[in-house]
Enzyme design. Structure first.
Site, short mmCIF file in Angstrom:
data_model
loop_
_atom_site.label_atom_id
_atom_site.label_comp_id
_atom_site.label_asym_id
_atom_site.label_seq_id
_atom_site.Cartn_x
_atom_site.Cartn_y
_atom_site.Cartn_z
N CYS A 127 -8.22 0.05 16.86
CA CYS A 127 -9.22 0.99 17.41
C CYS A 127 -9.88 1.84 16.31
CB CYS A 127 -8.62 1.88 18.49
SG CYS A 127 -7.51 3.15 17.88
N ASP A 147 -8.30 5.65 -5.18
CA ASP A 147 -7.22 6.58 -5.50
C ASP A 147 -7.56 8.05 -5.28
OD1 ASP A 147 -8.84 7.23 -7.75
OD2 ASP A 147 -7.81 5.77 -9.01
N TYR A 199 0.82 -1.22 0.00
CA TYR A 199 0.00 0.00 0.00
C TYR A 199 0.85 1.26 0.00
CZ TYR A 199 -4.40 -2.42 0.10
OH TYR A 199 -5.47 -3.18 -0.27
N HIS A 234 -15.11 1.74 -1.52
CA HIS A 234 -14.02 0.87 -1.05
C HIS A 234 -12.97 1.64 -0.25
CE1 HIS A 234 -14.99 -2.36 -4.36
NE2 HIS A 234 -15.94 -2.23 -3.45
N GLU A 293 -13.87 -3.11 -22.73
CA GLU A 293 -14.27 -4.40 -23.34
C GLU A 293 -15.62 -4.80 -22.76
OE1 GLU A 293 -11.09 -6.87 -21.95
OE2 GLU A 293 -11.70 -6.65 -19.86
N CYS A 335 -6.02 2.85 12.38
CA CYS A 335 -5.55 1.78 13.25
C CYS A 335 -6.38 0.52 13.00
CB CYS A 335 -5.67 2.21 14.71
SG CYS A 335 -5.27 0.86 15.84
N CYS A 383 -3.35 3.45 20.77
CA CYS A 383 -3.49 2.12 21.38
C CYS A 383 -2.37 1.15 20.99
CB CYS A 383 -4.85 1.52 21.00
SG CYS A 383 -4.90 0.88 19.33
N CYS A 399 -0.33 2.70 16.01
CA CYS A 399 -1.26 3.74 16.43
C CYS A 399 -0.73 4.46 17.68
CB CYS A 399 -2.59 3.07 16.73
SG CYS A 399 -3.83 4.14 17.43
N ASN A 435 -16.86 0.97 -21.30
CA ASN A 435 -15.78 0.11 -20.80
C ASN A 435 -14.90 -0.31 -21.97
OD1 ASN A 435 -15.10 -1.12 -18.11
ND2 ASN A 435 -14.94 -2.94 -19.39
N1 APR Z 1 -11.46 3.01 -20.17
C1 APR Z 1 -12.52 2.23 -19.84
N2 APR Z 1 -12.42 1.00 -19.34
C2 APR Z 1 -11.19 0.52 -19.13
C3 APR Z 1 -10.02 1.26 -19.45
C4 APR Z 1 -10.20 2.56 -19.99
N3 APR Z 1 -9.16 3.35 -20.32
N4 APR Z 1 -8.94 0.50 -19.13
C5 APR Z 1 -9.41 -0.66 -18.65
N5 APR Z 1 -10.77 -0.65 -18.63
C6 APR Z 1 -11.69 -1.68 -18.16
C7 APR Z 1 -11.16 -3.10 -18.22
O1 APR Z 1 -11.45 -3.66 -19.49
C8 APR Z 1 -11.92 -3.78 -17.11
O2 APR Z 1 -13.15 -4.34 -17.58
O3 APR Z 1 -11.89 -1.43 -16.79
C9 APR Z 1 -12.24 -2.65 -16.13
C10 APR Z 1 -11.47 -2.71 -14.84
O4 APR Z 1 -11.84 -3.84 -14.14
P1 APR Z 1 -11.12 -4.30 -12.79
O5 APR Z 1 -9.64 -4.26 -12.96
O6 APR Z 1 -11.76 -5.59 -12.41
O7 APR Z 1 -11.48 -3.15 -11.77
P2 APR Z 1 -12.81 -2.89 -10.94
O8 APR Z 1 -14.02 -3.32 -11.69
O9 APR Z 1 -12.71 -1.50 -10.44
O10 APR Z 1 -12.62 -3.86 -9.71
C11 APR Z 1 -13.56 -3.76 -8.68
O11 APR Z 1 -12.38 -5.23 -7.31
O12 APR Z 1 -10.63 -6.16 -6.29
C12 APR Z 1 -11.60 -5.26 -6.16
O13 APR Z 1 -11.60 -3.54 -4.61
C13 APR Z 1 -11.12 -3.86 -5.89
O14 APR Z 1 -12.30 -1.84 -6.41
C14 APR Z 1 -11.81 -3.04 -6.95
C15 APR Z 1 -12.94 -3.96 -7.36
#
Ligand code: APR
Length: 243
Positions: A130, A104, A67, A119, A215, A127, A150, A147, A213
């Site tokens: 606590c 982010d 992290y 999320h 894809e 912490c 505590c 922390c 998206n």
């Molecule tokens: N524009 C649009 N879509 C995009 C781009 C882009 N430039 N780049 C990638 N993607 C798409 C990918 O094709 C994918 O389907 O974004 C999607 C990202 O999917 P994930 O990586 O699974 O992310 P997310 O859906 O946010 O995951 C959900 O899963 O593990 C947990 O807590 C974590 O918040 C996260 C949650």
């Protein structure tokens, strides 16, 4: 891009829009998405194996370091055109709710106002015992900082696999989704619950569903409009088409 006139007409008269975003929205800022393979040092770990209470119990230092590395990566990036287009969309809509799975903080940095961080936020630290949030911690690189109150171990203020979502944010997200007239699912693979269920809650209550998206996803067959490409390109064009 040519958007269907029906969608543009509906968007210009709609009062309640809900947007759900995922890691894809931040991809054009230079952050790898959750299910992408990771870079460099961390390439041999799956996020699922680091982002869990079990991983933290097993090896708190490993999880803390991952992290710390992600926090540094985030500090070096800026919101992209997709984040800014959502700021512009919010200004045009009476009731606009942006629900994000991203930790982010880039939507808020861009200027979005009504944001629900489902999320958590990786830039916040609390912490593990606590729950007290802290803005400062020692930078001893040998061990996980503790922390001041505590002496518990500090951890990122994010939701890990197997943990519950913050109740207030989840309730607000569900009720906004149920009230939505248009629901956007943007840059998310739609496989992580309960966020993925929000689109279905909206649809069951009569909302139009739009997916943007890179894809197709499991949600694609259920949506009214699907645009496959980069959110940082499609969103600015869509907002421009509204003016
Ligand atoms: N524009 C649009 N879509 C995009 C781009 C882009 N430039 N780049 C990638 N993607 C798409 C990918 O094709 C994918 O389907 O974004 C999607 C990202 O999917 P994930 O990586 O699974 O992310 P997310 O859906 O946010 O995951 C959900 O899963 O593990 C947990 O807590 C974590 O918040 C996260 C949650």
């Amino acid at each position: 891009m040519n958007f269907p006139p029906d969608l543009i007409r509906f968007l210009t008269k709609t009062e309640r829009i809900v947007v759900l975003t995922g890691a894809g929205v931040s991809q054009e800022s230079g952050l790898s998405t959750f299910r992408d393979s990771q870079d460099g040092l961390w390439a041999r770990y799956k996020p699922e194996d680091l982002a869990s209470p079990e991983a933290f119990t097993r090896d708190p230092k490993l999880v803390w370091d991952w992290y710390a590395w992600r926090r540094e990566a985030i500090k070096g990036v800026r919101p992209n055109a997709g984040h800014y287009a959502l700021v512009e969309m919010e200004k045009k809509i009476t009731e606009f709710t942006l629900i994000t799975q991203n930790v982010d903080g880039l939507h808020c940095l861009a200027g979005s106002k009504n944001v629900l961080e489902l999320h958590g936020n990786v830039l916040r630290v609390r912490c593990a015992d606590c729950g007290t949030l802290t803005g400062t911690w020692g930078d001893d690189t040998e061990s996980v900082p503790r922390c001041e109150k505590c002496d518990g171990l500090l951890r990122p203020d994010v939701v890990w696999f197997g943990e519950s979502l913050p109740r207030a944010e989840l309730e607000s997200a569900v009720s906004a989704a149920r009230e939505a007239q248009i629901f956007f699912s943007i840059g998310t693979s739609g496989v992580v619950q309960p966020a993925a269920a929000l689109a279905h809650a909206a649809r069951n209550n009569g909302s139009v569903i739009v997916e943007i998206n890179a894809e197709p996803t499991p949600l694609t067959p259920k949506v009214d409009f699907a645009f496959h490409g980069k959110s940082g390109e499609i969103l600015p064009e869509l907002v421009k088409a509204l003016t």
